[in-house]
Design a protein around this motif. Sequence first.
Motif, mmCIF file in Angstrom:
data_model
loop_
_atom_site.group_PDB
_atom_site.id
_atom_site.type_symbol
_atom_site.label_atom_id
_atom_site.label_comp_id
_atom_site.label_asym_id
_atom_site.label_seq_id
_atom_site.Cartn_x
_atom_site.Cartn_y
_atom_site.Cartn_z
ATOM 1 N N GLN A 135 0.569 -1.050 0.174
ATOM 2 C CA GLN A 135 0.103 -0.213 -0.053
ATOM 3 C C GLN A 135 0.704 1.330 -0.128
ATOM 4 O O GLN A 135 0.163 2.205 -0.197
ATOM 5 C CB GLN A 135 -1.005 -0.132 1.174
ATOM 6 C CG GLN A 135 -1.842 -1.067 1.363
ATOM 7 C CD GLN A 135 -2.673 -1.148 -0.043
ATOM 8 O OE1 GLN A 135 -3.110 -0.512 -0.570
ATOM 9 N NE2 GLN A 135 -2.809 -2.556 -0.297
ATOM 10 N N ALA A 136 2.126 1.143 0.442
ATOM 11 C CA ALA A 136 3.134 2.221 0.305
ATOM 12 C C ALA A 136 3.456 2.828 -1.093
ATOM 13 O O ALA A 136 3.947 4.012 -1.227
ATOM 14 C CB ALA A 136 4.284 1.912 1.068
ATOM 15 N N GLU A 137 3.038 2.074 -2.121
ATOM 16 C CA GLU A 137 3.298 2.639 -3.548
ATOM 17 C C GLU A 137 2.924 3.995 -3.794
ATOM 18 O O GLU A 137 1.422 4.010 -3.613
ATOM 19 C CB GLU A 137 2.761 1.353 -4.420
ATOM 20 C CG GLU A 137 3.214 1.660 -6.060
ATOM 21 C CD GLU A 137 2.679 0.624 -6.852
ATOM 22 O OE1 GLU A 137 2.613 0.838 -8.025
ATOM 23 O OE2 GLU A 137 2.215 -0.394 -6.379
ATOM 24 N N GLY A 138 3.374 4.700 -4.308
ATOM 25 C CA GLY A 138 2.938 6.149 -4.668
ATOM 26 C C GLY A 138 3.044 7.116 -3.447
ATOM 27 O O GLY A 138 2.945 8.150 -3.391
ATOM 28 N N PHE A 139 3.582 6.611 -2.305
ATOM 29 C CA PHE A 139 3.954 7.400 -1.228
ATOM 30 C C PHE A 139 5.370 7.508 -1.064
ATOM 31 O O PHE A 139 6.132 6.548 -0.913
ATOM 32 C CB PHE A 139 3.368 6.969 -0.014
ATOM 33 C CG PHE A 139 1.519 6.935 0.085
ATOM 34 C CD1 PHE A 139 1.082 8.349 0.611
ATOM 35 C CD2 PHE A 139 0.941 5.910 -0.410
ATOM 36 C CE1 PHE A 139 -0.287 8.388 0.574
ATOM 37 C CE2 PHE A 139 -0.441 6.023 -0.362
ATOM 38 C CZ PHE A 139 -1.173 7.189 0.032
ATOM 39 N N ASP A 140 5.845 8.635 -0.410
ATOM 40 C CA ASP A 140 7.143 8.879 -0.160
ATOM 41 C C ASP A 140 7.356 8.586 1.539
ATOM 42 O O ASP A 140 7.156 9.549 2.319
ATOM 43 C CB ASP A 140 7.688 10.333 -0.335
ATOM 44 C CG ASP A 140 9.269 10.474 -0.137
ATOM 45 O OD1 ASP A 140 9.925 9.499 0.242
ATOM 46 O OD2 ASP A 140 9.683 11.679 -0.399
ATOM 47 N N VAL A 141 7.450 7.473 1.636
ATOM 48 C CA VAL A 141 7.551 6.856 3.096
ATOM 49 C C VAL A 141 8.745 5.886 3.474
ATOM 50 O O VAL A 141 9.047 4.892 2.209
ATOM 51 C CB VAL A 141 6.129 6.152 3.621
ATOM 52 C CG1 VAL A 141 5.043 7.307 3.608
ATOM 53 C CG2 VAL A 141 5.718 5.302 2.800
#
Length: 360
Positions: A126-132
């Motif tokens: 779910q982290a895809e697309g987030f800068d985390v």
Amino acid sequence: MGKRTPLYDQHLALGAKIVDFGGWDMPLHYGSQVEEHHQVRRDCGVFDVSHMTVIDIGGPQAGDYLRRLLANDVARLGEAEALYSAMLNVQGGVLDDLIVYRTEGGYRLVVNAGTRDKDLAWMRQQAEGFDVLIAEQADLAMLAIQGPHARVKAAGLVPQGFSELILDLPPFTGKAEGAWFVARTGYSGEDGIEIILPAEEAADFFGELVGAGISPIGLGARDTLRLEAGLNLYGQDMDESVSPLSANMGWTIAWQPPGRDFIGRAAVERQLASAEKPPRLVGLVLEERGVLRAHQVVRVNGFGDGEITSGSFSPTLGKSIALARVPAQTAERAEVEIRGKWYPVRVVQPTFVRHGKVLV
């Protein structure tokens, strides 16, 4: 042989009965599960919960990511505050329940041991697309010191500055002190703290606590304590096939603002809008002799059957109690099948004991 916490050798030296728990070799009790239960209710005790998974979330979009990932809203958190949340799948089922803390550098999550691999895989997906940055902290241990005298006794065993933090920490907060992290959430229905610390320091500190008279407590009493407090156990009271609305977790969903599209929101909204109300999680008290156990059938006259999700003898009440998922229309009475016979039970709010006080 299962995984072992840094305190495994101490558990053996203290005479613990070791059992498998989610792939971990953990202490069930150190002689008497009932006495350990009373020790926490009346004084305090220390649990080894180092099998729990600690995950730090950082990066410039950490907050946005968690607002998408979790049903509760981390935007509500001030510095050092904590909240309880479900992590849902697209169908609105509970993938896990967890605590999230707002830290100086981002967020800290504590998730269940048995769901570690599943949780981490889902979170990374779910982290895809987030800068985390998602970082499991596998080199940490965790001790939970619980009971009405827990904070005062623990504070007497640490340096003064750390002692003040333990005594002054408000409920549902967590703060770092050097490499140690102290929280005040709990899983027993009593006051207390959790200390997350480097694994190599855990054995010495655990020894100091036990040496000072803070009794070690096993998983058996941990289960009866949390059951009396009406607290869910993942894999028993809910899982990914169960909606939070059917696990007494509706209060953990942050519906505002309406535009926050957390995973599972649409599915749970459809359940709320449906004319057919989902089952609900209630408490049961057996007034007669007998023991309520998971998976026993609950019969509700006129509305169908339910099922016990967690059940045991309550040392505090002196009676058998349970959590059960039952038809939404269930009122004050039901029946439970025990060994082929039906026994009447009282239906109550699923909080039996809090802070030493019987509530049912």
